[in-house]
Motif scaffolding. Sequence first.
Motif, PDB file in Angstrom:
ATOM      1  N   LEU A 117       0.864  -1.191   0.056  1.00 37.30           N
ATOM      2  CA  LEU A 117       0.027   0.121   0.111  1.00 37.30           C
ATOM      3  C   LEU A 117       0.821   1.165  -0.005  1.00 37.30           C
ATOM      4  O   LEU A 117       0.293   2.376  -0.223  1.00 37.30           O
ATOM      5  N   ALA A 118       2.190   0.935   0.230  1.00 33.94           N
ATOM      6  CA  ALA A 118       2.811   2.280   0.225  1.00 33.94           C
ATOM      7  C   ALA A 118       3.036   3.110  -1.091  1.00 33.94           C
ATOM      8  O   ALA A 118       3.075   2.376  -2.100  1.00 33.94           O
ATOM      9  N   LEU A 119       3.116   4.257  -1.211  1.00 37.34           N
ATOM     10  CA  LEU A 119       3.252   5.237  -2.166  1.00 37.34           C
ATOM     11  C   LEU A 119       4.415   6.499  -1.968  1.00 37.34           C
ATOM     12  O   LEU A 119       3.966   7.394  -1.422  1.00 37.34           O
ATOM     13  N   PRO A 120       5.673   5.649  -2.335  1.00 36.39           N
ATOM     14  CA  PRO A 120       6.767   6.613  -1.811  1.00 36.39           C
ATOM     15  C   PRO A 120       6.941   7.624  -2.561  1.00 36.39           C
ATOM     16  O   PRO A 120       7.613   8.589  -2.040  1.00 36.39           O
ATOM     17  N   LYS A 121       6.374   7.859  -3.806  1.00 34.63           N
ATOM     18  CA  LYS A 121       6.637   9.142  -4.527  1.00 34.63           C
ATOM     19  C   LYS A 121       5.580  10.210  -4.698  1.00 34.63           C
ATOM     20  O   LYS A 121       5.255  11.015  -5.379  1.00 34.63           O
ATOM     21  N   ALA A 122       4.854  10.098  -3.442  1.00 34.31           N
ATOM     22  CA  ALA A 122       3.641  10.897  -3.340  1.00 34.31           C
ATOM     23  C   ALA A 122       3.663  12.407  -3.524  1.00 34.31           C
ATOM     24  O   ALA A 122       3.140  12.961  -4.420  1.00 34.31           O
ATOM     25  N   THR A 123       4.688  12.783  -2.994  1.00 41.47           N
ATOM     26  CA  THR A 123       5.136  14.320  -3.037  1.00 41.47           C
ATOM     27  C   THR A 123       5.600  14.695  -4.409  1.00 41.47           C
ATOM     28  O   THR A 123       4.864  15.883  -4.652  1.00 41.47           O
ATOM     29  N   GLU A 124       6.249  13.835  -5.204  1.00 39.23           N
ATOM     30  CA  GLU A 124       6.433  14.313  -6.485  1.00 39.23           C
ATOM     31  C   GLU A 124       5.233  14.221  -7.394  1.00 39.23           C
ATOM     32  O   GLU A 124       4.963  15.109  -8.335  1.00 39.23           O
ATOM     33  N   HIS A 125       4.466  13.329  -6.832  1.00 41.33           N
ATOM     34  CA  HIS A 125       3.172  13.226  -7.945  1.00 41.33           C
ATOM     35  C   HIS A 125       2.363  14.363  -7.628  1.00 41.33           C
ATOM     36  O   HIS A 125       1.549  14.834  -8.367  1.00 41.33           O
ATOM     37  N   ILE A 126       2.206  14.819  -6.385  1.00 39.91           N
ATOM     38  CA  ILE A 126       1.455  15.935  -6.092  1.00 39.91           C
ATOM     39  C   ILE A 126       2.005  17.454  -6.452  1.00 39.91           C
ATOM     40  O   ILE A 126       1.037  17.999  -7.485  1.00 39.91           O
ATOM     41  N   VAL A 127       3.245  17.442  -6.956  1.00 40.73           N
ATOM     42  CA  VAL A 127       3.938  18.575  -7.421  1.00 40.73           C
ATOM     43  C   VAL A 127       3.649  18.427  -9.061  1.00 40.73           C
ATOM     44  O   VAL A 127       3.636  19.486  -9.729  1.00 40.73           O
ATOM     45  N   ASP A 128       3.666  17.323  -9.358  1.00 41.28           N
ATOM     46  CA  ASP A 128       3.306  17.116 -11.067  1.00 41.28           C
ATOM     47  C   ASP A 128       2.206  17.823 -11.415  1.00 41.28           C
ATOM     48  O   ASP A 128       1.796  18.251 -12.378  1.00 41.28           O
ATOM     49  N   GLU A 129       0.766  17.435 -10.506  1.00 41.19           N
ATOM     50  CA  GLU A 129      -0.323  18.003 -10.460  1.00 41.19           C
ATOM     51  C   GLU A 129      -0.198  19.611 -10.483  1.00 41.19           C
ATOM     52  O   GLU A 129      -1.225  20.184 -11.009  1.00 41.19           O
ATOM     53  N   ILE A 130       0.526  19.968  -9.637  1.00 38.79           N
ATOM     54  CA  ILE A 130       0.622  21.350  -9.657  1.00 38.79           C
ATOM     55  C   ILE A 130       1.178  21.929 -10.973  1.00 38.79           C
ATOM     56  O   ILE A 130       0.497  23.035 -11.260  1.00 38.79           O
ATOM     57  N   GLU A 131       2.232  21.371 -11.346  1.00 35.86           N
ATOM     58  CA  GLU A 131       2.845  21.912 -12.609  1.00 35.86           C
ATOM     59  C   GLU A 131       2.021  22.030 -13.809  1.00 35.86           C
ATOM     60  O   GLU A 131       2.231  22.995 -14.512  1.00 35.86           O
ATOM     61  N   LYS A 132       0.845  21.047 -13.730  1.00 35.48           N
ATOM     62  CA  LYS A 132       0.279  21.220 -14.971  1.00 35.48           C
ATOM     63  C   LYS A 132      -0.895  22.419 -14.695  1.00 35.48           C
ATOM     64  O   LYS A 132      -1.397  22.896 -15.806  1.00 35.48           O
ATOM     65  N   LEU A 133      -0.932  23.228 -13.796  1.00 33.43           N
ATOM     66  CA  LEU A 133      -1.610  24.384 -13.475  1.00 33.43           C
ATOM     67  C   LEU A 133      -0.833  25.518 -13.784  1.00 33.43           C
ATOM     68  O   LEU A 133      -1.470  26.937 -13.901  1.00 33.43           O
ATOM     69  N   LEU A 134       0.340  25.586 -13.629  1.00 36.88           N
ATOM     70  CA  LEU A 134       1.280  26.661 -14.095  1.00 36.88           C
ATOM     71  C   LEU A 134       1.342  27.151 -15.644  1.00 36.88           C
ATOM     72  O   LEU A 134       1.439  26.227 -16.360  1.00 36.88           O
ATOM     73  N   LYS A 135       0.974  28.585 -15.705  1.00 41.34           N
ATOM     74  CA  LYS A 135       1.063  29.018 -17.032  1.00 41.34           C
ATOM     75  C   LYS A 135       2.126  29.458 -17.567  1.00 41.34           C
ATOM     76  O   LYS A 135       2.923  29.566 -16.929  1.00 41.34           O
TER      77      LYS A 135
END
Length: 362
Positions: free
Chosen positions: A344-362
């Motif tokens: 159940l471990a998701l070790p790359k969580a922080t990176e994946h959250i920041v990938d989502e934030i990057e999609k919103l950068l103009k």
Amino acid sequence: MGNYRFILSGGGTGGHIYPAIAIAGELKKRYPNAEFLFVGARDKMEMEKVPQAGYKIEGLWISGIQRKLTLKNLMFPFKLISSLLRARNIVKRFQPDVAIGTGGFASGPLLRMAAGSRVPCVLQEQNSYAGITNKLLAGKAQSICVAYDGMEKFFPKEKIVKTGNPVRQDLVNLEVGQKQALETFGLKEGRKTVLILGGSLGARRINQLIEQQLDFFKQQNVQLLWQCGKLYHDDYKNYDSDTVRVMAFINKMDHAYSAADFIISRSGASSVSELCLVGKPVIFIPSPNVAEDHQTKNAQALTSKNAAVLLKEAELESQFEAVFRDLTESEGKQAELSSNIKKLALPKATEHIVDEIEKLLK
């Protein structure tokens, strides 16, 4: 390029603050020239923890609604209006490119005003049962990062991304061997070690249980690494011995996890995410005193996959010894729990959250 401005809000407890700090850290790694501003509740722990991590923070005059009629509740509308106005001014002045909310009271007014100013918003929900602030904000967010399956009962399905919860980097690969870890705490090799965790402030009921069971643990020939919490250290420090290490707070958590053979823990979201990475057999004792009983729901999400043992506070007197013995005497059960919790471990969580934030950068 990369002179972005990020505004982050989350707080009240470590479970909301540390994810926000971890997200800021990953953004900073990718955009060293970016500017960061945190917004918290004026009298909560974020006002201390965020500056310690090296970021600026501004406080709002906000608190949650109490469950009974109190003076605090009568003040709530005034606090809310004051916080909304202040949040609007902060957003106007800072002009963020993206607003990120990790739950807790202060993130409500801030993200509400950011969304009203057309700033793209990302929410991060740590628990398996969504918090009230994030539920209210879901309509305004572009993306909602979650750690559990089945979150469409709280949020619009098309906005949900399962990323997991941010965890401390030193726990992703436990590089400390058990021998060295035991030496750190002055514990002996050749004896099974139980790590006891009550959350960042300690847990009275877990501490009482451990005190009552000290003779039982002795009979079981196990040694204890007992983080009792700063509030309770004076009550329990006299039990410190060669086989019982009583600590107010453990700074070297990677060593503590490496030393442990078994773990007894609360089931706050960040603890659960860390314990999935650690992959040791866990007995969860959820705190019954949290909003929506979300700790029990977090633990049930694991026990339903046979990845941990759940023991409610009300059952401690009657069942603890049997449950503990059942776990420590069955190597098959230990192996099964370890293997299932690791899945159940998701070790790359922080990176994946920041990938989502990057999609919103103009």
